[in-house]
Design a protein around this motif. Structure first.
Motif, short mmCIF file in Angstrom:
data_model
loop_
_atom_site.label_atom_id
_atom_site.label_comp_id
_atom_site.label_asym_id
_atom_site.label_seq_id
_atom_site.Cartn_x
_atom_site.Cartn_y
_atom_site.Cartn_z
N ASP A 103 31.22 61.78 49.94
CA ASP A 103 31.69 62.81 50.87
C ASP A 103 32.74 62.18 51.79
OD1 ASP A 103 32.13 64.92 52.55
OD2 ASP A 103 30.04 65.17 53.15
N PHE A 104 34.02 62.51 51.56
CA PHE A 104 35.09 61.92 52.36
C PHE A 104 35.00 62.33 53.83
CE2 PHE A 104 39.36 62.38 54.23
CZ PHE A 104 39.76 61.05 54.23
N GLU A 105 34.66 63.58 54.09
CA GLU A 105 34.59 64.05 55.48
C GLU A 105 33.51 63.31 56.26
OE1 GLU A 105 36.41 66.09 57.30
OE2 GLU A 105 37.84 66.24 55.66
N ALA A 106 32.38 63.03 55.61
CA ALA A 106 31.32 62.30 56.30
C ALA A 106 31.76 60.89 56.63
CB ALA A 106 30.06 62.28 55.43
N VAL A 107 32.40 60.23 55.69
CA VAL A 107 32.89 58.87 55.94
C VAL A 107 33.96 58.88 57.02
CG1 VAL A 107 34.00 56.86 54.89
CG2 VAL A 107 32.32 58.16 53.59
N TRP A 108 34.85 59.86 56.96
CA TRP A 108 35.94 59.94 57.94
C TRP A 108 35.39 60.19 59.35
CZ3 TRP A 108 41.18 59.27 57.61
CH2 TRP A 108 41.94 59.73 58.68
N ASN A 109 34.50 61.16 59.48
CA ASN A 109 33.99 61.51 60.82
C ASN A 109 33.18 60.38 61.44
OD1 ASN A 109 35.16 64.08 60.69
ND2 ASN A 109 33.35 64.97 59.71
N LYS A 110 32.35 59.72 60.65
CA LYS A 110 31.56 58.62 61.21
C LYS A 110 32.44 57.43 61.55
CE LYS A 110 27.11 59.79 59.07
NZ LYS A 110 26.43 60.03 60.37
N THR A 111 33.49 57.21 60.78
CA THR A 111 34.42 56.12 61.11
C THR A 111 35.17 56.42 62.40
OG1 THR A 111 34.68 55.61 58.75
CG2 THR A 111 36.35 54.76 60.25
N VAL A 112 35.63 57.65 62.55
CA VAL A 112 36.33 58.03 63.79
C VAL A 112 35.40 57.90 64.99
CG1 VAL A 112 37.39 59.98 65.01
CG2 VAL A 112 37.99 59.52 62.63
N ALA A 113 34.16 58.30 64.82
CA ALA A 113 33.20 58.20 65.93
C ALA A 113 32.95 56.75 66.33
CB ALA A 113 31.89 58.88 65.55
N GLU A 114 32.85 55.87 65.34
CA GLU A 114 32.60 54.46 65.64
C GLU A 114 33.82 53.81 66.27
OE1 GLU A 114 30.56 51.07 66.19
OE2 GLU A 114 29.79 53.00 65.50
N VAL A 115 35.00 54.12 65.78
CA VAL A 115 36.22 53.57 66.37
C VAL A 115 36.42 54.11 67.78
CG1 VAL A 115 38.74 53.49 66.16
CG2 VAL A 115 37.31 53.20 64.14
N GLY A 116 36.04 55.36 68.01
CA GLY A 116 36.17 55.95 69.33
C GLY A 116 35.31 55.31 70.39
N ALA A 117 34.31 54.53 69.98
CA ALA A 117 33.50 53.82 70.96
C ALA A 117 34.25 52.66 71.59
CB ALA A 117 32.22 53.30 70.30
N TYR A 118 35.36 52.23 70.98
CA TYR A 118 36.13 51.10 71.49
C TYR A 118 37.56 51.48 71.87
CZ TYR A 118 32.34 48.54 69.22
OH TYR A 118 31.10 48.07 68.83
N PHE A 119 38.15 52.49 71.20
CA PHE A 119 39.54 52.86 71.43
C PHE A 119 39.67 54.37 71.56
CE2 PHE A 119 39.68 48.94 68.90
CZ PHE A 119 40.54 48.16 69.64
N GLU B 138 45.20 60.78 63.51
CA GLU B 138 44.31 60.90 62.36
C GLU B 138 45.09 61.58 61.24
OE1 GLU B 138 40.45 62.59 63.00
OE2 GLU B 138 40.45 62.05 65.13
N ASN B 139 45.41 60.83 60.21
CA ASN B 139 46.17 61.36 59.10
C ASN B 139 45.29 61.33 57.85
OD1 ASN B 139 48.04 62.01 57.08
ND2 ASN B 139 49.70 60.92 58.13
N ARG B 140 44.75 62.49 57.50
CA ARG B 140 43.88 62.56 56.34
C ARG B 140 44.64 62.42 55.03
NH1 ARG B 140 40.85 65.26 60.11
NH2 ARG B 140 38.56 65.23 59.83
N LEU B 141 45.92 62.79 55.01
CA LEU B 141 46.68 62.67 53.77
C LEU B 141 46.89 61.21 53.38
CD1 LEU B 141 49.36 65.49 54.30
CD2 LEU B 141 47.27 65.56 52.93
N SER B 142 47.24 60.39 54.37
CA SER B 142 47.39 58.96 54.10
C SER B 142 46.11 58.18 54.32
CB SER B 142 48.50 58.38 54.99
OG SER B 142 48.16 58.50 56.36
#
Length: 208
Positions: free
Chosen positions: A61-77, A82-86
Motif C-alpha cells: 500500500d503506497f499511501e500507507a507507506v507515504w503517510n507514515k513516512t511523512v508523519a515520522e519525518v514531520g517529527a523532526y522537520f 510532497e511529490n507523489r509522482l516523483s
C-alpha cells in the motif's frame, strides 16, 4: 534441650531441606530451558539494530507507506514539498538544536549539540520512496548538514571610528565571466545518526 526449642529446630531443618530439594530440581531444567530471563533483559538494554538505508518496507500500500513516512519525518522537520509522482519528500532547512534545547530531537549526539551551540548549523532531509524488486517499497532517507558561512562575525563587538579619513579611489573594472555568488552555507556531509532515527521510527510504525 527444651521440647519447644527442639520443635523449632525440626521445623527449620525441614524447611531448609525443602528449599534445597526445590533448588536441585529447578537448577538443571532452569539452565536448559532458560528459566532466568536473561534474553529478555538483554533485548531491553541492547542497542537497537542498525536500519538499512534504503529501508525495505514489505507493504504494497503506497499511501500507507507515504503517510507514515511523512508523519515520522514531520517529527523532526517541516515538510516543504510532497511529490507523489516523483515519490520524493523534501523538508525545510531547520536550524540544529543546541544544548539549551533538549526537547528537540534533530541533533542526536552530544557532539552535534555542542557543535550547534558554538556555531550555527542546519539540517534538511530528502526522502525517496521507490518500489522494491520483490514487492513492497524502499524508503531512502538523506539528511544533509550545513554550516553557516558569514562574511564577518555576527554581532561583532569591535567598534568603528566615527570619522573615516580614508578616501578610496573609485576605479571602474569590467567584469569578465560569471560573477561568483557568495556562499551562505557550507555543506558538512550527511547526518547518519538522524537518518537512523527516522528509519527506526518508520520501521517501528510498521512493526518490522
Amino acid at each position: 534441650m527444651r521440647p519447644r526449642t527442639m520443635r523449632k529446630s525440626r521445623i527449620i531443618a525441614r524447611m531448609a531441606g525443602l528449599v534445597g530439594m526445590t533448588a536441585l530440581a529447578i537448577a538443571p531444567t532452569g539452565c536448559a530451558s532458560g528459566w532466568i530471563p536473561t534474553s529478555r533483559v538483554t533485548r531491553i538494554f541492547a542497542p537497537e539494530p542498525v536500519a538499512e538505508n534504503p529501508l525495505r518496507v514489505p507493504v504494497n500500500d503506497f499511501e500507507a507507506v507515504w503517510n507514515k513516512t511523512v508523519a515520522e519525518v514531520g517529527a523532526y522537520f517541516d515538510v516543504a514539498e510532497e511529490n507523489r509522482l516523483s515519490r520524493t519528500i523534501i523538508t525545510e532547512p531547520k536550524i540544529s538544536a543546541t544544548l539549551l534545547e533538549p526537547w528537540l530531537g534533530d541533533t542526536r549526539t552530544l557532539g552535534d549539540r555542542l557543535e550547534a551551540t558554538l556555531q550555527t548549523t542546519r539540517r534538511r532531509a530528502i526522502i525517496k520512496i521507490e518500489p522494491a524488486p520483490n514487492g513492497g517499497f524502499l524508503v531512502k532517507v538523506e539528511v544533509h548538514k550545513e554550516l553557516e558561512d558569514l562574511v564577518k562575525p555576527d554581532r561583532q563587538m569591535a567598534g568603528r571610528a566615527v570619522f573615516n579619513n580614508d578616501f578610496p579611489v573609485n576605479r571602474t573594472r569590467e567584469t569578465v565571466g560569471p560573477v561568483p555568488v557568495p556562499v551562505g552555507w557550507i555543506p558538512r556531509g550527511r547526518d547518519a545518526n538522524l537518518e537512523q532515527a527516522i528509519l527506526s521510527g518508520i520501521r517501528s510504525a510498521f512493526f518490522l
